[in-house]
Scaffold this motif. Structure first.
Motif, PDB file in Angstrom:
ATOM      1  N   GLY A 179      75.213   5.241  30.751  1.00 26.28           N
ATOM      2  CA  GLY A 179      75.399   5.421  28.903  1.00 26.28           C
ATOM      3  C   GLY A 179      76.080   3.568  28.401  1.00 26.28           C
ATOM      4  O   GLY A 179      76.693   4.091  27.555  1.00 26.28           O
ATOM      5  N   ILE A 180      74.745   2.661  29.116  1.00 30.50           N
ATOM      6  CA  ILE A 180      74.781   1.731  28.548  1.00 30.50           C
ATOM      7  C   ILE A 180      74.209   1.407  27.318  1.00 30.50           C
ATOM      8  O   ILE A 180      74.861   1.046  26.140  1.00 30.50           O
ATOM      9  N   GLY A 181      73.666   2.203  26.652  1.00 32.46           N
ATOM     10  CA  GLY A 181      73.197   1.711  25.560  1.00 32.46           C
ATOM     11  C   GLY A 181      73.635   2.927  24.745  1.00 32.46           C
ATOM     12  O   GLY A 181      73.567   2.529  23.616  1.00 32.46           O
ATOM     13  N   TYR A 200      68.224  -2.945  14.595  1.00 30.60           N
ATOM     14  CA  TYR A 200      66.421  -3.388  15.149  1.00 30.60           C
ATOM     15  C   TYR A 200      66.131  -3.200  16.749  1.00 30.60           C
ATOM     16  O   TYR A 200      64.800  -2.731  16.053  1.00 30.60           O
ATOM     17  N   GLU A 201      66.620  -3.787  17.576  1.00 31.18           N
ATOM     18  CA  GLU A 201      66.575  -3.233  18.123  1.00 31.18           C
ATOM     19  C   GLU A 201      67.406  -2.744  19.415  1.00 31.18           C
ATOM     20  O   GLU A 201      68.128  -3.884  19.482  1.00 31.18           O
ATOM     21  N   LEU A 202      67.555  -1.867  20.852  1.00 26.55           N
ATOM     22  CA  LEU A 202      68.537  -1.514  21.559  1.00 26.55           C
ATOM     23  C   LEU A 202      66.848  -1.234  22.655  1.00 26.55           C
ATOM     24  O   LEU A 202      66.385  -1.159  23.128  1.00 26.55           O
ATOM     25  N   GLY A 203      68.422  -2.653  23.849  1.00 31.32           N
ATOM     26  CA  GLY A 203      66.879  -1.893  25.205  1.00 31.32           C
ATOM     27  C   GLY A 203      67.877  -1.932  26.159  1.00 31.32           C
ATOM     28  O   GLY A 203      68.706  -2.717  26.401  1.00 31.32           O
ATOM     29  N   VAL A 204      68.160  -1.780  27.314  1.00 27.52           N
ATOM     30  CA  VAL A 204      68.581  -1.567  28.896  1.00 27.52           C
ATOM     31  C   VAL A 204      67.820  -2.211  30.094  1.00 27.52           C
ATOM     32  O   VAL A 204      66.423  -1.470  30.232  1.00 27.52           O
ATOM     33  N   ASP A 205      67.668  -2.972  30.402  1.00 29.51           N
ATOM     34  CA  ASP A 205      67.677  -3.405  32.087  1.00 29.51           C
ATOM     35  C   ASP A 205      67.448  -1.748  32.808  1.00 29.51           C
ATOM     36  O   ASP A 205      67.923  -0.892  32.678  1.00 29.51           O
ATOM     37  N   ASP A 206      65.953  -1.893  33.608  1.00 28.80           N
ATOM     38  CA  ASP A 206      65.512  -0.137  34.160  1.00 28.80           C
ATOM     39  C   ASP A 206      66.591  -0.172  35.381  1.00 28.80           C
ATOM     40  O   ASP A 206      67.151   1.279  35.258  1.00 28.80           O
ATOM     41  N   GLY A 231      71.817  -4.747  29.460  1.00 33.59           N
ATOM     42  CA  GLY A 231      71.573  -4.593  28.074  1.00 33.59           C
ATOM     43  C   GLY A 231      71.723  -5.439  27.027  1.00 33.59           C
ATOM     44  O   GLY A 231      72.682  -6.246  26.739  1.00 33.59           O
ATOM     45  N   PHE A 232      71.360  -4.667  25.928  1.00 29.56           N
ATOM     46  CA  PHE A 232      71.528  -5.157  24.516  1.00 29.56           C
ATOM     47  C   PHE A 232      71.866  -4.454  23.793  1.00 29.56           C
ATOM     48  O   PHE A 232      70.129  -4.036  23.252  1.00 29.56           O
ATOM     49  N   VAL A 233      71.805  -5.025  22.008  1.00 31.05           N
ATOM     50  CA  VAL A 233      71.846  -4.280  21.152  1.00 31.05           C
ATOM     51  C   VAL A 233      71.505  -5.312  19.926  1.00 31.05           C
ATOM     52  O   VAL A 233      72.489  -6.279  19.710  1.00 31.05           O
ATOM     53  N   SER A 234      70.346  -5.238  19.448  1.00 32.47           N
ATOM     54  CA  SER A 234      70.290  -6.504  17.806  1.00 32.47           C
ATOM     55  C   SER A 234      70.533  -5.029  16.947  1.00 32.47           C
ATOM     56  O   SER A 234      70.327  -4.907  16.494  1.00 32.47           O
ATOM     57  N   GLY A 235      70.975  -6.403  15.350  1.00 33.22           N
ATOM     58  CA  GLY A 235      71.630  -5.700  14.557  1.00 33.22           C
ATOM     59  C   GLY A 235      71.725  -6.396  12.918  1.00 33.22           C
ATOM     60  O   GLY A 235      71.828  -7.601  13.233  1.00 33.22           O
ATOM     61  N   VAL A 236      70.284  -6.174  11.698  1.00 28.00           N
ATOM     62  CA  VAL A 236      71.039  -6.716  11.520  1.00 28.00           C
ATOM     63  C   VAL A 236      70.970  -6.661   9.667  1.00 28.00           C
ATOM     64  O   VAL A 236      70.699  -4.974   9.132  1.00 28.00           O
ATOM     65  N   LEU A 243      74.984  -8.148  20.527  1.00 35.33           N
ATOM     66  CA  LEU A 243      76.044  -7.297  21.605  1.00 35.33           C
ATOM     67  C   LEU A 243      75.298  -7.545  22.629  1.00 35.33           C
ATOM     68  O   LEU A 243      74.429  -7.016  22.951  1.00 35.33           O
ATOM     69  N   ILE A 244      76.287  -7.443  23.796  1.00 33.28           N
ATOM     70  CA  ILE A 244      74.733  -7.774  25.386  1.00 33.28           C
ATOM     71  C   ILE A 244      75.716  -6.881  25.677  1.00 33.28           C
ATOM     72  O   ILE A 244      76.538  -7.206  25.881  1.00 33.28           O
ATOM     73  N   ALA A 245      75.063  -6.205  26.908  1.00 35.28           N
ATOM     74  CA  ALA A 245      76.374  -5.345  27.672  1.00 35.28           C
ATOM     75  C   ALA A 245      76.662  -6.402  28.758  1.00 35.28           C
ATOM     76  O   ALA A 245      75.322  -6.387  29.244  1.00 35.28           O
ATOM     77  N   TYR A 246      77.698  -6.230  30.314  1.00 36.94           N
ATOM     78  CA  TYR A 246      77.513  -7.030  30.950  1.00 36.94           C
ATOM     79  C   TYR A 246      78.465  -5.955  31.909  1.00 36.94           C
ATOM     80  O   TYR A 246      79.302  -4.446  31.979  1.00 36.94           O
ATOM     81  N   ILE A 247      76.797  -5.615  33.445  1.00 37.11           N
ATOM     82  CA  ILE A 247      77.654  -5.121  34.229  1.00 37.11           C
ATOM     83  C   ILE A 247      78.251  -6.442  35.535  1.00 37.11           C
ATOM     84  O   ILE A 247      77.249  -6.838  36.089  1.00 37.11           O
ATOM     85  N   GLY A 248      79.549  -6.716  35.731  1.00 33.40           N
ATOM     86  CA  GLY A 248      79.538  -7.469  36.378  1.00 33.40           C
ATOM     87  C   GLY A 248      79.517  -9.076  34.871  1.00 33.40           C
ATOM     88  O   GLY A 248      79.745  -8.750  33.746  1.00 33.40           O
ATOM     89  N   GLU A 249      78.564  -9.852  35.813  1.00 36.54           N
ATOM     90  CA  GLU A 249      78.415 -11.195  34.679  1.00 36.54           C
ATOM     91  C   GLU A 249      77.470 -10.566  34.853  1.00 36.54           C
ATOM     92  O   GLU A 249      76.338 -11.719  34.049  1.00 36.54           O
ATOM     93  N   GLU A 250      76.126  -9.516  34.941  1.00 31.55           N
ATOM     94  CA  GLU A 250      74.941  -9.725  34.583  1.00 31.55           C
ATOM     95  C   GLU A 250      74.900  -9.238  33.292  1.00 31.55           C
ATOM     96  O   GLU A 250      75.230  -7.572  33.263  1.00 31.55           O
TER      97      GLU A 250
END
Length: 135
Positions: free
Chosen positions: A81-83, A69-75, A50-55, A40-47
């Motif tokens: 609140g994106i994460g 599996y992994e969670l990441g948000v651009d600095d 952040g993302f989260v992956s799950g299995v 799953l990818i979070a977008y601000i506008g079209e950018e």
């Protein structure tokens, strides 16, 4: 903010800056082709922000649970609140897919990750194991 499931390699490569290393074409195609793998990818506008992956994992005596599996948000998008929203979205998907629980691990001293998981309703055991009961 919008959260969308990655549907194509183009979606993943557009969010490449969010990953630890550049996505590999073969691994990306394999991941996206697996019914039990989710990105799953979070977008601000079209950018991509952040993302989260799950299995999904299934065991004969337990049923199916979601491994975060992994969670990441651009600095540039931290502390918005994106994460938390991404974890909540994966938790919702897990429940929709019949998972009885969701879990992940985190470093015992990673206060930021633990705060995010707590905000999303996670229980932290022994400072490293995070779980959500979905039943």
């Amino acid at each position: 903010m919008k959260i969308r499931r990655a549907a194509s390699s183009d979606d993943v490569f557009a969010a490449a800056h969010l990953f630890d290393a550049p996505p590999k074409p073969d691994s990306t195609a394999r991941f996206l082709a697996q019914e039990h793998s989710h990105l799953l990818i979070a977008y601000i506008g079209e950018e991509p922000a952040g993302f989260v992956s799950g299995v999904e994992t299934t065991h004969p005596d337990k049923g199916t649970e979601m491994f975060l599996y992994e969670l990441g948000v651009d600095d540039a998008f931290l502390r918005r609140g994106i994460g938390t929203a991404l974890v909540e979205a994966l938790k919702t998907l897990a429940a929709e897919r019949g998972c009885y629980a969701m879990w992940t691990g985190t470093a015992a001293g990673d206060a930021a990750a633990q705060a995010t998981y707590r905000k999303a309703g996670g229980s932290i055991d022994d400072g490293a194991f995070v779980s959500w009961d979905l039943t």
